[in-house]
Design a protein around this motif. Structure first.
Motif, PDB file in Angstrom:
ATOM      1  N   GLN A  80       0.843  -1.200   0.000  1.00  0.00           N
ATOM      2  CA  GLN A  80       0.000   0.000   0.000  1.00  0.00           C
ATOM      3  C   GLN A  80       0.875   1.246   0.000  1.00  0.00           C
ATOM      4  O   GLN A  80       1.597   1.471   0.976  1.00  0.00           O
ATOM      5  N   PRO A  81       0.846   2.047  -1.052  1.00  0.00           N
ATOM      6  CA  PRO A  81       0.144   1.852  -2.312  1.00  0.00           C
ATOM      7  C   PRO A  81       0.999   1.060  -3.296  1.00  0.00           C
ATOM      8  O   PRO A  81       2.230   1.096  -3.234  1.00  0.00           O
ATOM      9  N   ALA A  82       0.368   0.356  -4.222  1.00  0.00           N
ATOM     10  CA  ALA A  82       1.106  -0.444  -5.195  1.00  0.00           C
ATOM     11  C   ALA A  82       1.679   0.428  -6.310  1.00  0.00           C
ATOM     12  O   ALA A  82       1.099   1.454  -6.683  1.00  0.00           O
ATOM     13  N   LYS A  83       2.825  -0.013  -6.828  1.00  0.00           N
ATOM     14  CA  LYS A  83       3.454   0.615  -7.978  1.00  0.00           C
ATOM     15  C   LYS A  83       3.525  -0.392  -9.117  1.00  0.00           C
ATOM     16  O   LYS A  83       3.436  -1.605  -8.891  1.00  0.00           O
ATOM     17  N   LEU A  84       3.739   0.118 -10.324  1.00  0.00           N
ATOM     18  CA  LEU A  84       3.808  -0.766 -11.494  1.00  0.00           C
ATOM     19  C   LEU A  84       4.892  -1.836 -11.306  1.00  0.00           C
ATOM     20  O   LEU A  84       4.697  -2.997 -11.693  1.00  0.00           O
ATOM     21  N   GLU A  85       6.017  -1.429 -10.693  1.00  0.00           N
ATOM     22  CA  GLU A  85       7.144  -2.368 -10.554  1.00  0.00           C
ATOM     23  C   GLU A  85       6.886  -3.457  -9.514  1.00  0.00           C
ATOM     24  O   GLU A  85       7.715  -4.356  -9.343  1.00  0.00           O
ATOM     25  N   ASP A  86       5.746  -3.399  -8.827  1.00  0.00           N
ATOM     26  CA  ASP A  86       5.407  -4.466  -7.884  1.00  0.00           C
ATOM     27  C   ASP A  86       4.774  -5.668  -8.585  1.00  0.00           C
ATOM     28  O   ASP A  86       4.521  -6.693  -7.943  1.00  0.00           O
ATOM     29  N   SER A  87       4.527  -5.556  -9.878  1.00  0.00           N
ATOM     30  CA  SER A  87       3.988  -6.694 -10.633  1.00  0.00           C
ATOM     31  C   SER A  87       4.983  -7.847 -10.551  1.00  0.00           C
ATOM     32  O   SER A  87       6.146  -7.713 -10.957  1.00  0.00           O
ATOM     33  N   ALA A  88       4.516  -8.969 -10.037  1.00  0.00           N
ATOM     34  CA  ALA A  88       5.405 -10.098  -9.770  1.00  0.00           C
ATOM     35  C   ALA A  88       4.564 -11.248  -9.232  1.00  0.00           C
ATOM     36  O   ALA A  88       3.362 -11.109  -9.013  1.00  0.00           O
ATOM     37  N   VAL A  89       5.232 -12.377  -9.021  1.00  0.00           N
ATOM     38  CA  VAL A  89       4.614 -13.489  -8.285  1.00  0.00           C
ATOM     39  C   VAL A  89       5.147 -13.430  -6.859  1.00  0.00           C
ATOM     40  O   VAL A  89       6.359 -13.313  -6.646  1.00  0.00           O
ATOM     41  N   TYR A  90       4.248 -13.490  -5.903  1.00  0.00           N
ATOM     42  CA  TYR A  90       4.628 -13.464  -4.485  1.00  0.00           C
ATOM     43  C   TYR A  90       4.496 -14.879  -3.942  1.00  0.00           C
ATOM     44  O   TYR A  90       3.414 -15.464  -3.928  1.00  0.00           O
ATOM     45  N   LEU A  91       5.638 -15.404  -3.525  1.00  0.00           N
ATOM     46  CA  LEU A  91       5.719 -16.774  -3.062  1.00  0.00           C
ATOM     47  C   LEU A  91       5.836 -16.820  -1.553  1.00  0.00           C
ATOM     48  O   LEU A  91       6.582 -16.046  -0.959  1.00  0.00           O
ATOM     49  N   CYS A  92       5.122 -17.746  -0.963  1.00  0.00           N
ATOM     50  CA  CYS A  92       5.259 -18.023   0.467  1.00  0.00           C
ATOM     51  C   CYS A  92       5.913 -19.398   0.605  1.00  0.00           C
ATOM     52  O   CYS A  92       5.630 -20.307  -0.190  1.00  0.00           O
TER      53      CYS A  92
END
Lengths: 117, 111
Positions: A80-92
């Motif tokens: 919060q807040p998201a940016k374009l460069e946060d596009s990704a796969v989030y792995l746990c």
């Protein structure tokens, strides 16, 4: 034995919006990890929890990312807040590792694919 | 800091061909080395590992030998199958106990 569960599997948001991801580790696993995997790159560790305490968050962009692991089980990762460069796969991932003890295999969830437009 | 460099892909081979995916590392001390595999639509899985010099990790016909003198951990398989099509990641766990991943190599096997 159930694996690491993550939800949602996919999320599309606009920049400046907020988003949250959820992870349920394998039962009994003390250590939980969140990774960011940008397309074409290997996973990068964002934060590591031992039970409900933070072990390593040196690569977490703390101005916009936050994570918690209440009661040492489930965890949520928020942007919060998201940016374009946060596009990704989030792995746990989770493991049996205990502080100062033997290192065990990490088991990964299927990931959440985030697209920021 | 610690780092992993692996062969860029994509790699396309015919079924039954010999596979090598190169991986080299930079680390202080004596890291543990890993190969992870990510099949389409699935999460990362540990394929094999080696924890000290000259150890050979093996699984599902894949092998990799921990070579300290060349700081390498190349992945090999004598005869690949279509089902081996996936993305392969070389990784290390160093003194900080954090796993550092390479950028991944996409492998496609033609029938």
């Amino acid at each position: 034995e159930a694996g690491v569960a993550q939800s949602p599997r996919y999320k599309i948001i606009e920049k400046r919006q907020s988003v949250a991801f959820w992870c349920n580790p394998i039962s009994g696993h003390a250590t939980l990890y969140w990774y960011q995997q940008i397309l074409g790159q290997g996973p990068k560790l964002l934060i590591q929890f031992q039970n409900n305490g933070v072990v390593d968050d040196s690569q977490l962009p703390k101005d916009r990312f936050s994570a918690e692991r209440l009661k040492g089980v489930d965890s949520t990762l928020k942007i919060q807040p998201a940016k374009l460069e946060d596009s990704a796969v989030y792995l746990c991932a989770s493991s049996l590792d205990l502080m100062g003890g033997q290192s065990y295999e990490q088991y990964f969830g299927p990931g959440t694919r985030l697209t920021v437009t | 800091g610690d780092s992993v460099t692996q062969m860029e892909g994509p790699v396309t081979l015919s079924e039954e061909a010999f596979l090598t995916i190169n991986c080299t590392y930079t680390a202080t001390g004596y890291p543990s080395l890993f190969w992870y595999v990510q099949y389409p639509g699935e999460g990362l899985q540990l394929l094999l590992k080696a924890t000290k010099a000259d150890d050979k990790g093996s699984n599902k016909g894949f092998e990799a030998t921990y070579r300290k003198e060349t700081t390498s951990f190349h992945l090999e398989k004598g005869s690949v199958q279509v089902s081996d099509s996936a993305v392969y990641f070389c990784a290390l766990r160093g003194s900080a106990s954090k796993i550092i991943f390479g950028s991944g190599t996409r492998l496609s096997i033609r029938p």
